[in-house]
Design a protein around this motif. Structure first.
Motif, PDB file in Angstrom:
ATOM      1  N   GLY A  63       0.779  -1.234   0.000  1.00 21.31           N
ATOM      2  CA  GLY A  63       0.000   0.000   0.000  1.00 21.31           C
ATOM      3  C   GLY A  63       0.806   1.277   0.000  1.00 21.31           C
ATOM      4  O   GLY A  63       0.285   2.337   0.386  1.00 21.31           O
ATOM      5  N   ILE A  64       2.068   1.223  -0.409  1.00 16.39           N
ATOM      6  CA  ILE A  64       2.898   2.430  -0.463  1.00 16.39           C
ATOM      7  C   ILE A  64       3.091   2.826  -1.929  1.00 16.39           C
ATOM      8  O   ILE A  64       3.495   2.007  -2.755  1.00 16.39           O
ATOM      9  N   GLY A  65       2.788   4.074  -2.245  1.00 20.83           N
ATOM     10  CA  GLY A  65       2.970   4.586  -3.602  1.00 20.83           C
ATOM     11  C   GLY A  65       3.806   5.842  -3.569  1.00 20.83           C
ATOM     12  O   GLY A  65       3.779   6.596  -2.592  1.00 20.83           O
ATOM     13  N   MET A  66       4.570   6.097  -4.633  1.00 18.69           N
ATOM     14  CA  MET A  66       5.449   7.256  -4.664  1.00 18.69           C
ATOM     15  C   MET A  66       5.246   8.053  -5.943  1.00 18.69           C
ATOM     16  O   MET A  66       5.207   7.492  -7.040  1.00 18.69           O
ATOM     17  N   VAL A  67       5.097   9.376  -5.787  1.00 21.98           N
ATOM     18  CA  VAL A  67       5.032  10.296  -6.915  1.00 21.98           C
ATOM     19  C   VAL A  67       6.355  11.042  -6.950  1.00 21.98           C
ATOM     20  O   VAL A  67       6.647  11.848  -6.066  1.00 21.98           O
ATOM     21  N   HIS A  68       7.165  10.766  -7.956  1.00 21.97           N
ATOM     22  CA  HIS A  68       8.495  11.345  -8.042  1.00 21.97           C
ATOM     23  C   HIS A  68       8.429  12.796  -8.513  1.00 21.97           C
ATOM     24  O   HIS A  68       7.479  13.221  -9.171  1.00 21.97           O
ATOM     25  N   GLN A  69       9.479  13.546  -8.188  1.00 21.33           N
ATOM     26  CA  GLN A  69       9.546  14.950  -8.594  1.00 21.33           C
ATOM     27  C   GLN A  69       9.519  15.076 -10.112  1.00 21.33           C
ATOM     28  O   GLN A  69       8.854  15.942 -10.671  1.00 21.33           O
ATOM     29  N   HIS A  70      10.242  14.195 -10.806  1.00 21.61           N
ATOM     30  CA  HIS A  70      10.218  14.166 -12.264  1.00 21.61           C
ATOM     31  C   HIS A  70       9.215  13.099 -12.672  1.00 21.61           C
ATOM     32  O   HIS A  70       9.409  11.914 -12.416  1.00 21.61           O
ATOM     33  N   PHE A  71       8.117  13.528 -13.294  1.00 19.58           N
ATOM     34  CA  PHE A  71       7.012  12.637 -13.591  1.00 19.58           C
ATOM     35  C   PHE A  71       7.446  11.496 -14.502  1.00 19.58           C
ATOM     36  O   PHE A  71       8.304  11.658 -15.365  1.00 19.58           O
ATOM     37  N   MET A  72       6.811  10.347 -14.306  1.00 16.84           N
ATOM     38  CA  MET A  72       7.134   9.145 -15.072  1.00 16.84           C
ATOM     39  C   MET A  72       5.927   8.732 -15.899  1.00 16.84           C
ATOM     40  O   MET A  72       5.286   7.716 -15.640  1.00 16.84           O
ATOM     41  N   LEU A  73       5.625   9.557 -16.901  1.00 19.55           N
ATOM     42  CA  LEU A  73       4.471   9.329 -17.758  1.00 19.55           C
ATOM     43  C   LEU A  73       4.922   9.291 -19.213  1.00 19.55           C
ATOM     44  O   LEU A  73       5.864   9.978 -19.601  1.00 19.55           O
ATOM     45  N   ALA A  74       4.219   8.509 -20.027  1.00 19.49           N
ATOM     46  CA  ALA A  74       4.494   8.441 -21.466  1.00 19.49           C
ATOM     47  C   ALA A  74       3.649   9.497 -22.164  1.00 19.49           C
ATOM     48  O   ALA A  74       2.411   9.412 -22.161  1.00 19.49           O
ATOM     49  N   ASP A  75       4.295  10.486 -22.757  1.00 15.61           N
ATOM     50  CA  ASP A  75       3.577  11.612 -23.349  1.00 15.61           C
ATOM     51  C   ASP A  75       2.632  11.196 -24.468  1.00 15.61           C
ATOM     52  O   ASP A  75       1.597  11.829 -24.680  1.00 15.61           O
ATOM     53  N   ASN A  76       2.989  10.159 -25.214  1.00 13.59           N
ATOM     54  CA  ASN A  76       2.174   9.765 -26.368  1.00 13.59           C
ATOM     55  C   ASN A  76       1.087   8.760 -26.013  1.00 13.59           C
ATOM     56  O   ASN A  76       0.425   8.220 -26.897  1.00 13.59           O
ATOM     57  N   PHE A  77       0.871   8.526 -24.716  1.00  8.95           N
ATOM     58  CA  PHE A  77      -0.210   7.672 -24.236  1.00  8.95           C
ATOM     59  C   PHE A  77      -1.301   8.550 -23.627  1.00  8.95           C
ATOM     60  O   PHE A  77      -1.055   9.671 -23.191  1.00  8.95           O
ATOM     61  N   THR A  78      -2.513   8.015 -23.576  1.00 14.39           N
ATOM     62  CA  THR A  78      -3.592   8.716 -22.892  1.00 14.39           C
ATOM     63  C   THR A  78      -3.433   8.560 -21.379  1.00 14.39           C
ATOM     64  O   THR A  78      -2.620   7.750 -20.900  1.00 14.39           O
ATOM     65  N   VAL A  79      -4.228   9.316 -20.652  1.00 14.42           N
ATOM     66  CA  VAL A  79      -4.226   9.190 -19.193  1.00 14.42           C
ATOM     67  C   VAL A  79      -4.572   7.761 -18.799  1.00 14.42           C
ATOM     68  O   VAL A  79      -3.897   7.143 -17.964  1.00 14.42           O
ATOM     69  N   LEU A  80      -5.619   7.210 -19.394  1.00 12.17           N
ATOM     70  CA  LEU A  80      -6.026   5.842 -19.067  1.00 12.17           C
ATOM     71  C   LEU A  80      -4.894   4.859 -19.327  1.00 12.17           C
ATOM     72  O   LEU A  80      -4.611   3.991 -18.491  1.00 12.17           O
ATOM     73  N   GLU A  81      -4.242   4.984 -20.467  1.00 12.77           N
ATOM     74  CA  GLU A  81      -3.171   4.044 -20.812  1.00 12.77           C
ATOM     75  C   GLU A  81      -1.999   4.158 -19.850  1.00 12.77           C
ATOM     76  O   GLU A  81      -1.395   3.145 -19.464  1.00 12.77           O
ATOM     77  N   ASN A  82      -1.669   5.386 -19.412  1.00 12.98           N
ATOM     78  CA  ASN A  82      -0.597   5.566 -18.446  1.00 12.98           C
ATOM     79  C   ASN A  82      -0.944   4.946 -17.099  1.00 12.98           C
ATOM     80  O   ASN A  82      -0.086   4.341 -16.449  1.00 12.98           O
ATOM     81  N   VAL A  83      -2.181   5.112 -16.679  1.00 14.30           N
ATOM     82  CA  VAL A  83      -2.599   4.590 -15.375  1.00 14.30           C
ATOM     83  C   VAL A  83      -2.614   3.066 -15.379  1.00 14.30           C
ATOM     84  O   VAL A  83      -2.160   2.408 -14.439  1.00 14.30           O
ATOM     85  N   VAL A  84      -3.113   2.493 -16.463  1.00 17.60           N
ATOM     86  CA  VAL A  84      -3.273   1.033 -16.542  1.00 17.60           C
ATOM     87  C   VAL A  84      -1.942   0.320 -16.780  1.00 17.60           C
ATOM     88  O   VAL A  84      -1.748  -0.823 -16.344  1.00 17.60           O
TER      89      VAL A  84
END
Length: 521
Positions: A63-84
């Motif tokens: 149950g521990i999650g971390m949001v890093h200072q430099h985001f780790m998201l794929a720009d060419n994916f949708t929000v849903l695709e990044n979350v899943v």
């Protein structure tokens, strides 16, 4: 030893802040709590049960999650695709995932758009996606590393509202920040670490920012002096009608015009993504302007390569120290040479033809001492330093060459209050000696406190001027998002109106596209 004798107790349903100087051990502690690094001794307990993490997967499972200072998201994916992504087994990749994302978004007031491309999102929206991503994986304890570093005041308020909602639902948040005023406003409890050791805890209602800062550094902080104007009438940098286009002819920068005089700090305020990066790259020579002119004192440098600009007195503190400021796997003394290969003490001989390693090494020792870079020696790699100490090395390197004009992009991002004050003093001292500075920062207090002149960039245009002595961070933040504000003079109202209209059309078409996509499914 990065951590020794660390004690941290986070209660359920609270926001617990962790503060300390750069190199105090915050990053190491978070890596341990998130399973990225194993401790040599000591224990970790979650809900009273002792645990041992061997990877982030183990931490996520508890149950521990971390949001890093430099985001780790794929720009060419949708929000849903990044979350899943990576969690397809939880709720699938279709309707079940969409339903869960919407449920989490509504429950915690995150206001995300599942079908939006991440590249189209602003910084605050991306951060909410990162928070949603860890909640989607079942996190009950969230670690947020410098979450307000690039947010304007209104976005900070919205984030804090989200955190309070998380807290009210029984979730716990570990909040890491160098902005002590924000820490005191959002935290329920504060733990202070210094040199890898817990040195105290504080209750926000009984503590001031100054007391907290002095607990962090272990001594009293100097009282800041009122700075007198040092602005002269001697132009150092003149930018005239600068335009930079993307593919297809769309203007990234349009009609950028300003002059910076000797002894002047010109601050540029703007939400990230409005052309600041491209302006920096055009001034340092990493991108070629499509039209307009850049003049350094009496020389037009518009077509000059970067090295010639540097040798002519242009200093550069980059916004991304890892990409443009350092060779992370090289020792500190080699990093001292970067950008100044042909200049003393890094080189010798006519035209700086020969490198002088000994000269660079000796001067690196001076920078380490003078700028308080916390390191065991100059032969360690830049990657081994904390972010704040990396920044101090870069500032020391650039200021050591006595530039005529300095590009300072987020010069104190990720540094503690002591280092921040030292960097500000260095800039002020150089300004008194005639340095002209272009300051770009997401820290509005820094912009207001250091600048002699303030301008707002929006959609690639300079749209408003502000008096640093009169404007408030809230007014400045409003202007940065395209709204009119009290102590600002709007210099390009058409630019604001056009940009707002364009945003509205884009959002409307995006919603239509998302609706059509749903119908297709």
């Amino acid at each position: 030893m990065a951590n020794h004798d660390i004690h941290l107790a986070v209660r359920k349903g609270t926001v617990h802040a962790l503060v300390g100087e750069n190199g105090a051990g915050k990053s190491t502690l978070m890596k341990i709590l998130y399973g990225m690094q194993k401790p040599d001794e000591g224990t970790i307990a979650v809900d009273g049960e002792q645990v041992a993490f061997h990877s982030p997967a183990d931490a996520i499972a508890r149950g521990i999650g971390m949001v890093h200072q430099h985001f780790m998201l794929a720009d060419n994916f949708t929000v849903l695709e990044n979350v899943v992504l990576g969690s397809e087994k939880l709720y699938g990749i279709g309707g079940g995932a969409r339903k869960k994302i919407q449920e989490i978004s509504d429950r915690y007031g995150l206001s995300v758009r599942p079908d939006a491309l991440v590249e189209s999102l602003g910084v605050a929206e991306r951060q909410r996606v990162e928070i949603l991503k860890v909640l989607y994986r079942g996190a009950k304890i969230l670690i947020l590393d410098e979450p307000t570093a690039v947010l304007v005041p209104q976005e900070v308020d919205a984030l804090f509202a989200n955190l309070r909602e998380l807290r009210s639902e029984g979730l716990s948040v570990i909040f890491i920040s160098h902005k002590l005023g924000e820490v005191l406003s959002v935290a329920d409890e504060i733990t202070v670490i210094r040199r890898g050791t817990t040195v105290g805890t504080a209750v926000p209602s009984e503590t001031t920012p100054r007391q907290l800062a002095e607990l962090m550094v272990g001594s009293e902080l100097p009282t800041p002096e009122t700075a007198e104007s040092t602005v002269t009438d001697r132009p150092v940098l003149t930018v005239d009608s600068l335009r930079l286009e993307a593919e297809g002819g769309r203007a990234i920068l349009d009609d950028i015009t300003f002059t910076i005089h000797a002894g002047e700090v010109l601050g540029i305020a703007g939400v990230e993504g409005n052309g600041q990066t491209e302006l920096i790259e055009a001034l340092i020579g990493l991108k070629s302007a499509d039209s307009g002119a850049i003049t350094l004192v009496e020389d037009e440098i518009t077509t000059w390569p970067t090295r010639r600009r540097r040798e002519s007195g242009v200093g550069y503190i980059p916004e991304d120290r890892h990409r443009h400021g350092l060779l992370l796997e090289a020792p500190l003394w080699e990093n001292r040479i970067l950008g100044h290969v042909t200049e003393k003490p890094n080189s010798r001989g006519r035209g700086g033809f020969w490198l002088d390693p000994k000269g660079a090494q000796e001067d690196t020792k001076r920078i380490v001492e003078e700028y308080d870079v916390r390191t065991p020696g100059i032969d360690v790699t830049a990657a081994s330093l904390s972010g704040g100490n990396q920044q101090k090395l870069i500032v020391g390197r650039e200021m050591s060459h006595k530039p005529r004009f300095l590009i300072a992009a987020h010069p104190t991002r990720g540094v503690d209050v002591g280092a921040q004050a030292a960097i500000w003093d260095q800039i002020r001292e150089a300004r008194r000696e005639g340095l002209a500075v272009l300051l770009i920062s997401a820290d509005l207090d820094e912009l207001i406190g250091l600048s002699d002149t303030l301008r707002v960039i929006y959609n690639g245009r300079l749209v408003a001027d502000a008096d640093p002595a009169a404007v408030t961070p809230e007014e400045l933040g409003s202007a940065m998002t395209g709204a009119a504000s009290g102590h600002l003079e709007h210099t390009d109202d058409n630019a604001v109106g056009d940009a707002v209209a364009e945003d509205a059309v884009t959002e409307e078409s995006g919603q239509a596209g998302a609706s059509g996509e749903d119908e297709t499914r």
